[in-house]
Design an enzyme around this catalytic site. Structure first.
Site, PDB file in Angstrom:
ATOM      1  CG  ASP A 147      34.789 -15.849  30.621  1.00  0.00           C
ATOM      2  OD1 ASP A 147      34.840 -15.546  31.826  1.00  0.00           O
ATOM      3  OD2 ASP A 147      34.751 -17.021  30.210  1.00  0.00           O
TER       4      ASP A 147
ATOM      5  NE  ARG B 231      11.603 -26.897  32.073  1.00  0.00           N
ATOM      6  CZ  ARG B 231      10.543 -26.530  31.325  1.00  0.00           C
ATOM      7  NH1 ARG B 231      10.577 -25.417  30.648  1.00  0.00           N
ATOM      8  NH2 ARG B 231       9.480 -27.313  31.252  1.00  0.00           N
TER       9      ARG B 231
ATOM     10  CE  LYS C 292      36.229 -22.420  36.972  1.00  0.00           C
ATOM     11  NZ  LYS C 292      36.439 -21.962  35.613  1.00  0.00           N
TER      12      LYS C 292
ATOM     13  CE1 TYR D 183      37.711 -23.845  31.115  1.00  0.00           C
ATOM     14  CE2 TYR D 183      35.594 -23.628  30.037  1.00  0.00           C
ATOM     15  CZ  TYR D 183      36.460 -24.336  30.838  1.00  0.00           C
ATOM     16  OH  TYR D 183      36.064 -25.522  31.367  1.00  0.00           O
TER      17      TYR D 183
HETATM   18  C1  PLP Z   1      35.840 -22.389  34.305  1.00  0.00           C
HETATM   19  C2  PLP Z   1      35.648 -21.367  33.263  1.00  0.00           C
HETATM   20  C3  PLP Z   1      34.525 -21.398  32.421  1.00  0.00           C
HETATM   21  C4  PLP Z   1      33.516 -22.545  32.464  1.00  0.00           C
HETATM   22  O1  PLP Z   1      32.731 -22.500  33.613  1.00  0.00           O
HETATM   23  P1  PLP Z   1      32.105 -23.828  34.318  1.00  0.00           P
HETATM   24  O2  PLP Z   1      31.439 -23.242  35.515  1.00  0.00           O
HETATM   25  O3  PLP Z   1      33.254 -24.729  34.613  1.00  0.00           O
HETATM   26  O4  PLP Z   1      31.159 -24.425  33.334  1.00  0.00           O
HETATM   27  C5  PLP Z   1      34.353 -20.365  31.520  1.00  0.00           C
HETATM   28  N1  PLP Z   1      35.261 -19.360  31.432  1.00  0.00           N
HETATM   29  C6  PLP Z   1      36.365 -19.307  32.211  1.00  0.00           C
HETATM   30  C7  PLP Z   1      37.333 -18.169  32.052  1.00  0.00           C
HETATM   31  C8  PLP Z   1      36.592 -20.312  33.150  1.00  0.00           C
HETATM   32  O5  PLP Z   1      37.704 -20.254  33.899  1.00  0.00           O
END
Ligand code: PLP
Length: 377
Positions: free
Chosen positions: A173, A51, A198, A102
């Site tokens: 982000d 962990r 992504k 998001y």
């Molecule tokens: C998809 C997304 C998230 C969340 O991420 P996960 O890997 O799905 O938990 C956060 N911010 C943005 C801009 C996203 O497109």
């Protein structure tokens, strides 16, 4: 090749994407950090338990940290990273965030606010003066640029300056831009967050998140939190994400070129009322002239474009965002977010154009197709 980058000639992002986070060049060492499946380690070293540490995470963290210019921590998902950061906000603290963040981030803020943990101040990021004014009372300023799925671009230098004047940390982000198109830490931001699910991993086969910070102390606090909660990724997930990151620059180059060309053509199509594109990146949002029904026909009439949520994979996908119950009501009903992949652009356009032709025959009165789930990435 030297082991350490020459500070006089820092390596370019393309080179870092390929070389950072590799084992030393020694005889019989593998070129890539292998997947280490381990819950525990022989006592006496730094790792101790699964962990707390895993060499497959570390390799991924070194590579993404090198690209963003800070120290990286990997998480089990983007939202696990969001949760870990928001947890640091003191009781009753104020978080300024874009109203079109998001929707998972918005839901976490709403959940924490409903339980009296913090106050969320949602802002329109296109109104920079209003964002700057909101920063005055902020404990944490959370920015997303471009926003998902509205594709609004934040004036990051001005907002970062205003937040720091108020003594607030700034989180950005950077999921849509990736460190190849925008480096928030170099602009002064304190933390960058990624849904590495992504573009970073890039193949629609893994869920993983990351935080990168330029402050050692904050890194240690966030690491302690991850140790305590255990919201780290599996070793295989980290290995897949690193394998994806190795080609980020070439994938992105093709995807961005495809997106720019598609935008030029979409702007001419009568079924399209509006195209949203910051002028860079591989995400495009269009608003259909025929509203939600036309958007639904569009997303159900293609063979190459896949009707699916999420984004940033090698394959082109799209979806009508308001099919999700919790998408912001200020997002147009007929907005379709396109994640442009790396296929041949002529093939992509042919498929899209015939679907748009079909969509242009639909009026605004027909029923829309909703989703049974509440939110989508
Ligand atoms: C998809 C997304 C998230 C969340 O991420 P996960 O890997 O799905 O938990 C956060 N911010 C943005 C801009 C996203 O497109």
């Amino acid at each position: 090749m030297p082991d350490l980058p020459d500070v006089q000639h820092p390596l370019s992002p393309a080179t870092l994407a390929v070389t950072a986070g590799r084992p030393p060049h020694e005889p019989d060492r593998p070129l890539n950090e292998p997947i280490t499946m381990a819950s525990t380690y022989v006592a006496g070293g730094d790792r101790e338990y699964g962990r707390y540490a895993n060499p497959s995470w570390t390799a991924f963290e070194e590579a993404l940290g090198a690209l963003e210019g800070g120290r990286c921590l990997a998480f089990s998902s983007g939202l696990a990273a969001v949760d870990t950061l928001l947890d640091l906000v003191g009781q009753g603290g104020v978080v300024v965030a874009p109203r079109h963040s998001y929707n998972g981030t918005i839901m976490q803020l709403a959940d924490l606010e409903s339980r009296g943990r913090l106050k969320a101040h949602l802002v329109d990021v296109l109104d920079t003066d209003a964002v700057v004014a909101a920063c005055a009372d902020a404990d944490l300023v959370w920015m997303e640029s471009p926003t998902n799925p509205a594709l609004e671009v934040v004036d990051l230098p001005r907002v970062i300056e205003a937040a720091h004047e108020a003594g607030a940390n700034v989180v950005v982000d950077n999921t849509f831009a990736t460190p190849l198109l925008q480096q928030p830490l170099a602009l002064g931001a304190d933390v960058v967050i990624h849904s590495a699910t992504k573009f970073i991993a890039g193949h629609s086969d893994v869920v993983i998140g990351a935080l990168v910070t330029r402050h050692d102390e904050l890194h240690d606090v966030l690491k302690a939190r991850r140790d305590l909660i255990g919201n780290s990724p599996g070793p295989f997930e980290a290995w897949l994400a690193l394998r994806g990151l190795r080609t980020l620059h070439v994938r992105l180059e093709r995807a961005c070129a495809n997106a720019a060309e598609l935008v030029r053509r979409l702007e001419q199509h009568p079924a399209v009322a509006e195209v949203r594109y910051p002028g860079w990146g591989a995400i495009v949002s269009l608003v259909t002239a025929g509203g939600a029904p036309a958007a639904d026909v569009l997303t159900h009439s293609t063979s190459l474009w896949v009707h699916a949520t999420s984004l940033g994979g090698v394959e082109s996908t799209f979806e009508r965002r308001r099919r999700w119950k919790l998408e912001a009501p200020t997002i147009p009903d007929g907005l379709v977010r396109l994640s442009v992949g790396i296929e041949d652009v002529e093939d992509l356009w042919r498929d899209l154009a015939q679907a748009l032709d079909r969509a242009s025959q639909v009026g605004d009165g027909a029923p829309a197709v909703g989703s049974s789930a509440t939110m989508g990435p």
